[in-house]
Write a protein that holds these residues in place. Structure first.
Motif, PDB file in Angstrom:
ATOM      1  N   GLU A 176       0.815  -1.223   0.000  1.00  0.00           N
ATOM      2  CA  GLU A 176       0.000   0.000   0.000  1.00  0.00           C
ATOM      3  C   GLU A 176       0.845   1.268   0.000  1.00  0.00           C
ATOM      4  OE1 GLU A 176      -2.588  -0.371   3.328  1.00  0.00           O
ATOM      5  OE2 GLU A 176      -3.736  -2.034   2.472  1.00  0.00           O
ATOM      6  N   ASP A 177       1.993   1.240   0.668  1.00  0.00           N
ATOM      7  CA  ASP A 177       2.799   2.466   0.772  1.00  0.00           C
ATOM      8  C   ASP A 177       4.281   2.105   0.835  1.00  0.00           C
ATOM      9  OD1 ASP A 177       3.671   5.022   1.102  1.00  0.00           O
ATOM     10  OD2 ASP A 177       2.720   5.380   3.040  1.00  0.00           O
ATOM     11  N   PRO A 178       4.862   1.707  -0.308  1.00  0.00           N
ATOM     12  CA  PRO A 178       6.233   1.189  -0.298  1.00  0.00           C
ATOM     13  C   PRO A 178       7.278   2.206   0.152  1.00  0.00           C
ATOM     14  CG  PRO A 178       5.420   1.488  -2.545  1.00  0.00           C
ATOM     15  CD  PRO A 178       4.246   1.653  -1.647  1.00  0.00           C
ATOM     16  N   GLY A 179       6.967   3.503   0.072  1.00  0.00           N
ATOM     17  CA  GLY A 179       7.946   4.519   0.469  1.00  0.00           C
ATOM     18  C   GLY A 179       7.894   4.886   1.934  1.00  0.00           C
ATOM     19  N   SER A 180       6.920   4.363   2.659  1.00  0.00           N
ATOM     20  CA  SER A 180       6.732   4.735   4.065  1.00  0.00           C
ATOM     21  C   SER A 180       7.687   3.977   4.974  1.00  0.00           C
ATOM     22  CB  SER A 180       5.281   4.449   4.478  1.00  0.00           C
ATOM     23  OG  SER A 180       5.159   4.381   5.874  1.00  0.00           O
ATOM     24  N   GLU A 181       8.280   4.688   5.929  1.00  0.00           N
ATOM     25  CA  GLU A 181       9.148   4.035   6.902  1.00  0.00           C
ATOM     26  C   GLU A 181       8.366   3.049   7.757  1.00  0.00           C
ATOM     27  OE1 GLU A 181      12.495   2.917   8.949  1.00  0.00           O
ATOM     28  OE2 GLU A 181      12.293   4.024   7.080  1.00  0.00           O
ATOM     29  N   LEU A 182       7.127   3.442   8.140  1.00  0.00           N
ATOM     30  CA  LEU A 182       6.303   2.527   8.933  1.00  0.00           C
ATOM     31  C   LEU A 182       6.044   1.231   8.169  1.00  0.00           C
ATOM     32  CD1 LEU A 182       3.523   4.652  10.696  1.00  0.00           C
ATOM     33  CD2 LEU A 182       5.431   3.439  11.742  1.00  0.00           C
ATOM     34  N   ALA A 183       5.776   1.367   6.874  1.00  0.00           N
ATOM     35  CA  ALA A 183       5.503   0.180   6.062  1.00  0.00           C
ATOM     36  C   ALA A 183       6.736  -0.710   5.986  1.00  0.00           C
ATOM     37  CB  ALA A 183       5.060   0.591   4.665  1.00  0.00           C
ATOM     38  N   ARG A 184       7.897  -0.114   5.883  1.00  0.00           N
ATOM     39  CA  ARG A 184       9.129  -0.904   5.794  1.00  0.00           C
ATOM     40  C   ARG A 184       9.413  -1.620   7.119  1.00  0.00           C
ATOM     41  NH1 ARG A 184      11.524  -0.163   1.060  1.00  0.00           N
ATOM     42  NH2 ARG A 184      13.434  -1.232   1.710  1.00  0.00           N
ATOM     43  N   VAL A 185       9.152  -0.935   8.221  1.00  0.00           N
ATOM     44  CA  VAL A 185       9.336  -1.588   9.521  1.00  0.00           C
ATOM     45  C   VAL A 185       8.340  -2.736   9.670  1.00  0.00           C
ATOM     46  CG1 VAL A 185       9.204  -1.282  12.023  1.00  0.00           C
ATOM     47  CG2 VAL A 185      10.293   0.472  10.612  1.00  0.00           C
ATOM     48  N   ALA A 186       7.089  -2.502   9.240  1.00  0.00           N
ATOM     49  CA  ALA A 186       6.082  -3.568   9.298  1.00  0.00           C
ATOM     50  C   ALA A 186       6.518  -4.759   8.451  1.00  0.00           C
ATOM     51  CB  ALA A 186       4.733  -3.037   8.817  1.00  0.00           C
ATOM     52  N   ALA A 187       7.071  -4.466   7.270  1.00  0.00           N
ATOM     53  CA  ALA A 187       7.531  -5.544   6.394  1.00  0.00           C
ATOM     54  C   ALA A 187       8.694  -6.306   7.030  1.00  0.00           C
ATOM     55  CB  ALA A 187       7.944  -4.966   5.046  1.00  0.00           C
ATOM     56  N   LEU A 188       9.600  -5.577   7.697  1.00  0.00           N
ATOM     57  CA  LEU A 188      10.723  -6.234   8.369  1.00  0.00           C
ATOM     58  C   LEU A 188      10.225  -7.173   9.470  1.00  0.00           C
ATOM     59  CD1 LEU A 188      13.701  -6.637   9.049  1.00  0.00           C
ATOM     60  CD2 LEU A 188      13.593  -4.541  10.434  1.00  0.00           C
ATOM     61  N   GLU A 189       9.299  -6.668  10.305  1.00  0.00           N
ATOM     62  CA  GLU A 189       8.745  -7.521  11.368  1.00  0.00           C
ATOM     63  C   GLU A 189       8.002  -8.710  10.773  1.00  0.00           C
ATOM     64  OE1 GLU A 189       9.194  -7.338  14.525  1.00  0.00           O
ATOM     65  OE2 GLU A 189       9.935  -5.323  14.911  1.00  0.00           O
ATOM     66  N   GLY A 190       7.273  -8.453   9.687  1.00  0.00           N
ATOM     67  CA  GLY A 190       6.532  -9.533   9.041  1.00  0.00           C
ATOM     68  C   GLY A 190       7.453 -10.595   8.468  1.00  0.00           C
ATOM     69  N   ALA A 191       8.554 -10.144   7.857  1.00  0.00           N
ATOM     70  CA  ALA A 191       9.507 -11.104   7.293  1.00  0.00           C
ATOM     71  C   ALA A 191      10.161 -11.930   8.388  1.00  0.00           C
ATOM     72  CB  ALA A 191      10.569 -10.353   6.482  1.00  0.00           C
ATOM     73  N   GLN A 192      10.508 -11.286   9.502  1.00  0.00           N
ATOM     74  CA  GLN A 192      11.125 -12.025  10.612  1.00  0.00           C
ATOM     75  C   GLN A 192      10.139 -13.028  11.208  1.00  0.00           C
ATOM     76  OE1 GLN A 192      12.283  -8.610  12.919  1.00  0.00           O
ATOM     77  NE2 GLN A 192      14.389  -8.688  12.181  1.00  0.00           N
ATOM     78  N   ALA A 193       8.871 -12.596  11.338  1.00  0.00           N
ATOM     79  CA  ALA A 193       7.848 -13.516  11.841  1.00  0.00           C
ATOM     80  C   ALA A 193       7.651 -14.683  10.878  1.00  0.00           C
ATOM     81  CB  ALA A 193       6.535 -12.766  12.034  1.00  0.00           C
ATOM     82  N   GLY A 194       7.604 -14.381   9.574  1.00  0.00           N
ATOM     83  CA  GLY A 194       7.444 -15.440   8.580  1.00  0.00           C
ATOM     84  C   GLY A 194       8.603 -16.414   8.598  1.00  0.00           C
ATOM     85  N   ARG A 195       9.805 -15.877   8.838  1.00  0.00           N
ATOM     86  CA  ARG A 195      10.980 -16.756   8.922  1.00  0.00           C
ATOM     87  C   ARG A 195      10.838 -17.722  10.097  1.00  0.00           C
ATOM     88  NH1 ARG A 195      15.297 -13.076   9.203  1.00  0.00           N
ATOM     89  NH2 ARG A 195      15.639 -13.388  11.430  1.00  0.00           N
ATOM     90  N   SER A 196      10.395 -17.200  11.244  1.00  0.00           N
ATOM     91  CA  SER A 196      10.186 -18.068  12.404  1.00  0.00           C
ATOM     92  C   SER A 196       9.125 -19.126  12.104  1.00  0.00           C
ATOM     93  CB  SER A 196       9.762 -17.231  13.617  1.00  0.00           C
ATOM     94  OG  SER A 196      10.803 -16.378  14.047  1.00  0.00           O
ATOM     95  N   LEU A 197       8.079 -18.714  11.402  1.00  0.00           N
ATOM     96  CA  LEU A 197       6.992 -19.645  11.053  1.00  0.00           C
ATOM     97  C   LEU A 197       7.530 -20.788  10.194  1.00  0.00           C
ATOM     98  CD1 LEU A 197       3.512 -18.518   9.641  1.00  0.00           C
ATOM     99  CD2 LEU A 197       4.677 -20.560   8.864  1.00  0.00           C
ATOM    100  N   VAL A 198       8.298 -20.438   9.167  1.00  0.00           N
ATOM    101  CA  VAL A 198       8.800 -21.457   8.247  1.00  0.00           C
ATOM    102  C   VAL A 198       9.787 -22.380   8.959  1.00  0.00           C
ATOM    103  CG1 VAL A 198      10.154 -21.822   6.151  1.00  0.00           C
ATOM    104  CG2 VAL A 198       8.411 -20.040   6.209  1.00  0.00           C
TER     105      VAL A 198
END
Length: 943
Positions: free
Chosen positions: A741-763
């Protein structure tokens, strides 16, 4: 079927997918309204039958009774049109709830309850079903109404009657036995039934959380403190969102008080206060709740918190059950009111039942304050009080000025006005009036600010300072508030024309503060220093202190190795800091202690003083700042439990200051608890954080993803693997959506980082559990998200490739090898030699898992060498050990012995499990080769 009937069926289907609660009730209410509009009584019957179950689970007695009566009457009229069962909702099963529902309110005579039991038995016999459930209901009514002989008779009948489809479930029947036996004082037998529930993982709609709440104090009495804490942590998480279980929640409040956790007891009470009035017909629940609450608050009284106010106790919803009260209750007042309410209800119940059961429960509760058992739960032990008696009322004008300054820092306009008014009545000098009116102007807008500025101008005239008076008249309203960009230009242009040193100091200070707040400390520094020089010329100590402290905030810590900040702070201290300036000095000295002098203990002591200061003055913004500093410092020192305590104190203080709970602080606290090994406490805090983040007025995807990520980590640590998978998947999705939704937003990038780390733990978890579907579903999403963050999060992609690649191989997907190779290549390209060795090691082990040993062994041996080059001899030895074991299995002993020797050489100076394991396997092979002496020598390294 008519359109309206289709809608009703759709709503019923939707309700079946929802947990019991407000949302499902809203759907069912809509379905009932539509069924009434349709004029179809069969449809209305189906909806009302479903409503009975929802109302029972949500604790809505009125809805249970009214809908049951309607359905029972229709069934009596025409059993074919209105059958006892429709899609899992069973009128005969609901009969079991009615006697208990009536018994829970003394308005219904015991004769009415017994008639309901007779009606239930008559209906069961007429329908040709077993009566085990009837006997259970009779047993329950007898012991709860205080007739133990009757109860024991029914209990014996239960034991000789075969169970049937209307018997209680295994969890509920044992829970009933626990209640009964505890009432007789037979704790050991009761806990045996509880242990059966837990060891056999028995569960039902409200079990095992209800019975776990019931046995909290018996577990303490039995000395089973670990079991008591575990029951509290787990059960409270399960009951805390259900108002119908307020009696269970009250047991947790009492448990906290009995174990000395006073702050937690008070916090839980304040959190659930509105639920005290839940379901006005369930008087038994009110009795039990008030009895537990009164015991808890009596213990808080004895601990010295008698006059502490209870936040939210002035809620108007409490008036019908506690009566009118002027403002919030104190602990003493609420304890008395709760006990009085319990006693009044108890008398009514005992009169109705012809027993003294409730009176005995009150007498038993009165003994609990003498039966304290300390069990620290790792949280703040003292209930927090902000402001108040710790700060004596000022006795002179300067004192009132300081009070007004602190009130301004706390953004408390009313307290500023009060302090200014009292200061003006204390015969201030013109200089003091300048300060007082300046403080009032800073808190005002429009005409009120203009009036305060006019009073300052008049004070300047009385001092004979014409230029200052004119400046105040023309620019006073401008400098009293936050400078806008055009205001900055105005003051910069004005500065060279000012002749008064005092004015030059003042304007320099305002400009410096503006640049500091706009993240330009270099420009701010120049204005602060120039302002300090002018203030020194004017002999204005107040302005001098403010400029010096501002410069100390603005100066980089590495400037002259920290010497400049030290000199500035020394000068400010010599000038005698006042009011919130004392906080500034303490905070900056704390930073100086750890960053310049490497003395974290001094930093902790100074920052604690700063914390106490802002707590006394209810100053929210400084409290957030100093708490974050302390928590980060404690975390860096590995003192995670203390860091969690700091953040807990901060959260409590912010609530008292009227600010909503902040997910970021809750997440940080939960992480600290998790790192401290307090898994259940972390689960509770992080579970709350997920709700706060999701319910925020302005959704913050970064906080939502972070809360879910760390809640999942805590759930995995507690072995709640299903919960971990669920919340990690949610975090991953939040990160994906935010970035899309907002690739240039810092909040979005932090959310993506947390999401990727969570997804890594899931996998990783899915790989270990060999859940191929989850690995295949989530792995590519994790990699895609990590690739999208490659520019800013350089280490994320290699780590994600390694984790997903390893998981793929664990579930038999050889394509994971390509991801492991890519991870290794990225590590080498980034100069991360140790990570490259680790990725190579992972690929070697993956090849072993796939049976490709000829490819695996060279990879592992190379990884061992690269680990060794980075000084990691343990992992190097482990890689060689894996190769040696393979060579042994392949009956290549000479090669295996050589690799074993190398592995042992790497760790021979480090006693421990690793050396013992290598030495043991190496010794076994030597002995098998007939080298007994060598085998004994090697085995001598086993510890």
């Amino acid at each position: 079927m008519a359109h309206g009937e289709d809608q009703v069926q759709e709503l019923l289907s939707r309700a079946d997918l929802l947990p019991y609660g407000p949302e499902s009730r809203s759907v069912l209410d809509e379905a009932l309204a539509l069924s009434l509009e349709s004029g179809n009584p069969e449809l209305e019957y189906a909806v009302r039958l479903r409503l009975i179950a929802d109302a029972e689970m949500a604790g809505d007695t009125d809805a249970v009774l009214s809908n049951f009566a309607w359905c029972a009457a229709r069934n009596d009229e025409d059993p074919l049109r209105f059958p006892t069962q429709i899609e899992g909702n069973d009128l005969l099963w609901f009969y079991k709830w009615i006697p208990a529902t009536l018994a829970a309110n003394p308005r219904f005579a015991r004769a009415d309850v017994l008639r309901a039991l007779d009606a239930m038995e008559e209906r069961y016999r007429r329908e040709g079903v077993g009566v085990h459930g009837v006997l259970q209901a009779r047993f329950s009514e007898a012991y709860r109404s205080g007739h133990p002989d009757e109860a024991e008779g029914w209990r014996q009948a239960l034991l000789t009657t075969p169970e049937d489809e209307y018997s209680h479930c295994e969890a509920c029947s044992r829970s009933e036995q626990v209640d009964y036996l505890l009432g007789l004082g037979r704790d050991e037998e009761a806990l045996a039934f509880f242990d059966e529930i837990m060891s056999q993982n028995l569960s039902c709609g409200e079990e095992p959380e209800s019975v776990m709440s019931t046995v909290l104090l018996p577990l303490l009495r039995a000395g089973r403190l670990e079991d008591a804490e575990r029951a509290h942590r787990l059960a409270y998480r399960l009951v805390r969102n259900n108002p119908a279980l307020m009696p269970s929640i009250a047991k947790h409040i009492e448990f906290c008080a009995v174990t000395g956790n006073h702050a937690r007891a008070l916090r839980l009470l304040e959190r659930h206060l509105p639920w005290l009035a839940h379901d006005e017909l369930d008087a038994e629940a009110h009795f039990s709740t008030f009895l537990s609450v009164s015991t808890a608050l009596t213990l808080l009284e004895r601990a010295g918190y008698s006059e502490l106010g209870i936040r939210g106790s002035d809620d108007q919803r409490l008036v019908p059950i506690l009566g009118e009260h002027d403002g919030p209750y104190t602990v003493h007042e609420f304890a008395a009111a709760a006990l009085a309410a319990a006693e009044a209800l108890g008398r009514t119940f005992d009169e109705r039942d012809g027993s003294d059961a409730h009176r005995n429960r009150i007498l038993e509760a009165a003994k609990r304050p003498e039966q304290l058992i300390a069990l620290p739960l790792g949280e703040t032990e003292v209930p927090l009080t902000l402001g108040g008696a710790q700060e004596p009322e000022p006795t002179d004008v300067q004192g009132w000025i300081d009070a007004a300054v602190w009130a301004g820092v706390a953004e408390d306009e009313e307290r500023v006005d009060e302090a200014v008014a009292k200061g003006l009545l204390a015969h201030p000098t013109p200089r003091e009036r300048l300060s007082l009116w300046g403080l009032r102007a800073a808190m005002r807008e429009g005409a009120a600010r203009a009036e305060a500025v006019g009073q300052r101008a008049q004070a300047y005239r009385e001092l004979g300072l014409t230029e200052e008076a004119e400046f105040e008249t023309e620019y006073g309203t401008l400098v009293a508030g936050v400078l806008q960009p055009e205001d900055v230009h105005t003051l910069e242009a004005l500065l060279p024309r000012l002749e008064s040193s005092e004015l030059r100091a003042r304007v320099n200070l305002e400009l410096a503060l503006s640049f500091l707040s706009s993240q330009d400390p270099a420009r701010a520094m120049g204005y602060f220093l120039e302002g300090a020089e002018e203030a020194d010329k004017a002999e204005d100590n107040e302005l001098l202190r403010r400029c010096l402290l501002g410069a100390a905030w603005a100066v980089p810590l590495d400037e002259e190795n920290g010497e400049l900040q030290t000199r500035l702070l020394n000068m400010a201290e010599e000038a005698g800091p006042r009011a919130n300036q004392v906080y500034d000095v303490l905070y900056l000295r704390s930073v100086e202690a750890v960053a310049i002098h490497s003395d974290p203990e001094l930093a902790l002591r100074l920052s604690r003083e700063a914390t106490d200061l802002v707590l006394r003055h209810r100053a929210g913004a400084p409290l957030v700042q100093i708490s974050r500093f302390r928590a980060e410092l404690l975390t860096n020192l590995g003192r995670h439990e203390e860091a969690a305590g700091v953040l807990e104190l901060l959260s409590d203080a912010l609530v008292q200051l009227g600010r909503a709970p902040e997910a970021s602080f809750m997440i940080a606290r939960g992480r600290s608890l998790l790192r401290a090994g307090q898994t259940q406490a972390a689960l509770e805090v992080l579970g709350d954080a997920t709700m706060v983040a999701r319910d925020a007025e302005s959704p913050n995807p970064a906080e939502q993803a972070a809360a879910d990520h760390w809640y999942g980590e805590a759930a995995e640590a507690a072995e709640y693997f299903g919960t971990a998978i669920e919340v990690w998947a949610r975090a991953l999705q939040t990160g994906e959506l935010a970035l899309a939704e907002d690739p240039g937003s810092e909040l979005a990038r932090v959310a993506a980082l947390e999401g990727a780390q969570a997804g890594r733990s899931l996998v990783m978890l899915a790989g270990r559990a060999e859940h191929a579907e989850d690995v295949a579903s989530y792995g590519p999403r994790v990699i895609a998200l990590a690739r999208s963050l490659r520019e800013t999060e350089h280490g994320l992609l290699p780590l994600s490739l390694q984790a997903v690649g390893r998981a793929m191989v664990q579930v038999g997907d050889a394509e994971g090898l390509e991801l492991l190779s890519e991870a290794e290549d990225l590590g080498r390209a980034d100069g991360a030699a140790w990570f490259a060795a680790d990725a190579l090691d992972a690929r070697g082990r993956a090849l072993l898992g796939l049976g490709r040993v000829d490819e695996a062994m060279p990879a592992l041996l190379r990884a061992a060498d690269e680990y060794g080059e980075q000084g990691d001899q343990d992992n190097a030895a482990l890689a060689e050990y894996a190769v040696a074991r393979v060579l042994t299995d392949l009956e290549r002993p000479d090669e295996a012995l050589s690799v074993f020797e190398s592995a042992l050489h790497r760790v021979e100076d480090q006693a421990g499990d690793l050396r013992s394991g290598v030495a043991g396997a190496y010794g076994d092979l030597l002995e098998a080769q007939g080298r007994t002496a060598d085998a004994e020598r090697v085995r001598g390294l086993m510890s």
